[in-house]
Design a protein around this motif. Sequence first.
Motif, short mmCIF file in Angstrom:
data_model
loop_
_atom_site.label_atom_id
_atom_site.label_comp_id
_atom_site.label_asym_id
_atom_site.label_seq_id
_atom_site.Cartn_x
_atom_site.Cartn_y
_atom_site.Cartn_z
N TRP A 43 49.83 46.88 9.15
CA TRP A 43 49.59 46.81 7.84
C TRP A 43 48.12 46.82 7.56
N SER A 44 47.42 45.99 8.37
CA SER A 44 45.75 45.83 8.25
C SER A 44 45.16 47.10 8.74
N SER A 45 45.90 47.81 9.67
CA SER A 45 45.37 49.21 9.78
C SER A 45 45.48 50.23 8.85
N TYR A 46 46.66 50.02 8.18
CA TYR A 46 46.56 50.98 7.02
C TYR A 46 45.63 50.70 5.91
N PHE A 47 45.48 49.31 5.65
CA PHE A 47 44.64 48.80 4.77
C PHE A 47 43.22 49.51 5.01
N GLN A 48 42.86 49.40 6.36
CA GLN A 48 41.45 49.89 6.80
C GLN A 48 41.05 51.29 6.57
N GLN A 49 42.26 52.05 6.72
CA GLN A 49 42.35 53.47 6.75
C GLN A 49 42.55 54.19 5.37
N ASN A 50 43.15 53.34 4.50
CA ASN A 50 43.79 54.32 3.13
C ASN A 50 43.29 53.44 1.92
N ALA A 51 43.08 52.18 2.09
CA ALA A 51 42.66 51.39 0.94
C ALA A 51 41.27 51.59 0.31
N ALA A 52 41.01 52.26 -1.00
CA ALA A 52 40.01 52.41 -1.51
C ALA A 52 38.98 50.95 -1.52
N GLU A 53 39.73 50.16 -1.73
CA GLU A 53 39.12 48.62 -1.68
C GLU A 53 38.74 48.30 -0.63
N TYR A 54 39.02 48.67 0.28
CA TYR A 54 38.35 48.46 1.77
C TYR A 54 37.17 49.04 1.76
N GLU A 55 36.95 50.24 1.40
CA GLU A 55 35.94 51.18 1.42
C GLU A 55 34.83 50.47 0.56
N ALA A 56 35.19 50.00 -0.89
CA ALA A 56 34.37 49.35 -1.74
C ALA A 56 33.78 47.85 -1.13
N LEU A 57 34.70 47.29 -0.11
CA LEU A 57 33.98 46.20 0.42
C LEU A 57 33.00 46.42 1.45
N CYS A 58 32.99 47.42 2.06
CA CYS A 58 32.10 47.90 3.00
C CYS A 58 30.89 48.66 2.39
N LEU A 59 30.95 49.27 1.40
CA LEU A 59 29.91 49.72 0.55
C LEU A 59 29.16 48.59 -0.09
N GLN A 60 29.97 47.60 -0.36
CA GLN A 60 29.35 46.23 -1.09
C GLN A 60 28.26 45.74 -0.16
N ALA A 61 28.94 45.47 1.15
CA ALA A 61 28.25 44.71 2.27
C ALA A 61 26.81 45.65 2.60
N PHE A 62 27.15 46.85 2.72
CA PHE A 62 25.74 47.60 3.10
C PHE A 62 24.92 47.82 1.86
#
Length: 272
Positions: A43-62
């Motif tokens: 489930w967490s791998s799916y989130f990491q690969q497919n959730a736009a929210e995960y991308e947003a969290l990464c972009l926010q950090a950088f």
Amino acid sequence: MKKNYLLIGVVALLLGSCCATKNITTTQTTTQESALIANGKLWSSYFQQNAAEYEALCLQAFNVAQLRLDEALAKKGDKPLAIVTDIDETFLDNSPFEAYCAKKGISYSQEAWEEWTVLGDAKPLAGALDFFKYADSKGVAIFYVTNRLEKEREGTAKNLRKYNFPFPSDSRLILRTAEKSKENRRLQIAKDYDIALLMGDNLSDFAKDFDSRTPEGRSEAVHNNRNEFGKRFIILPNYSYGDWEGAAYGNKYSIPAEQKELIIKNKTKAFK
């Protein structure tokens, strides 16, 4: 006599029902328990690969990291500036490995992990490459401090070069030798550089305060260092693995899977 036969029949029926119920419950519980950790990692791998929210969290950090780096550049001292960054789930995505283990129903092993890292195929997280290239363009030294083993150097270097991460020499890639703690490696870098940012997905990527603690101790350390997060400490989300998991087991990763799952269930609150 009929009453005795009837009584015996009722008792037999009740015993049979109890046994049947017990067998069904045991089977269902075993299936659910054995699937708990694997399903969670899938489930967490799916989130990491497919959730736009995960991308947003990464972009926010950088994005925050770049703001803090600009502040450090504006008040640069005598020492050259450096960034000390972890690799896995900090700027490289290893969710394909976690998904592989989950689908196979197997636990982490160093042997399986090395089959993945030797490929040098982990993709950059959203915003990572742009940030590190920006830092490099400003003359900031980037040190990749990881707990990958020395024998994983070739595959790791291959991965960095594949995506053109700043990597001027092998000395910038500092792998694990004996101790898991990164404290001494950070201190060695700090002798010659002013460390502007520490980046990681795991609390032990930042300071020795977080090394080998209980869940309660780790939480206390976070609050004691609250002013560092979003300033000098830049943390990336990792829902698949980390010291938070080991802390739940008393850092005893070798205990049976069923025991791990029971601990997780017992320590996770439900509203009723």
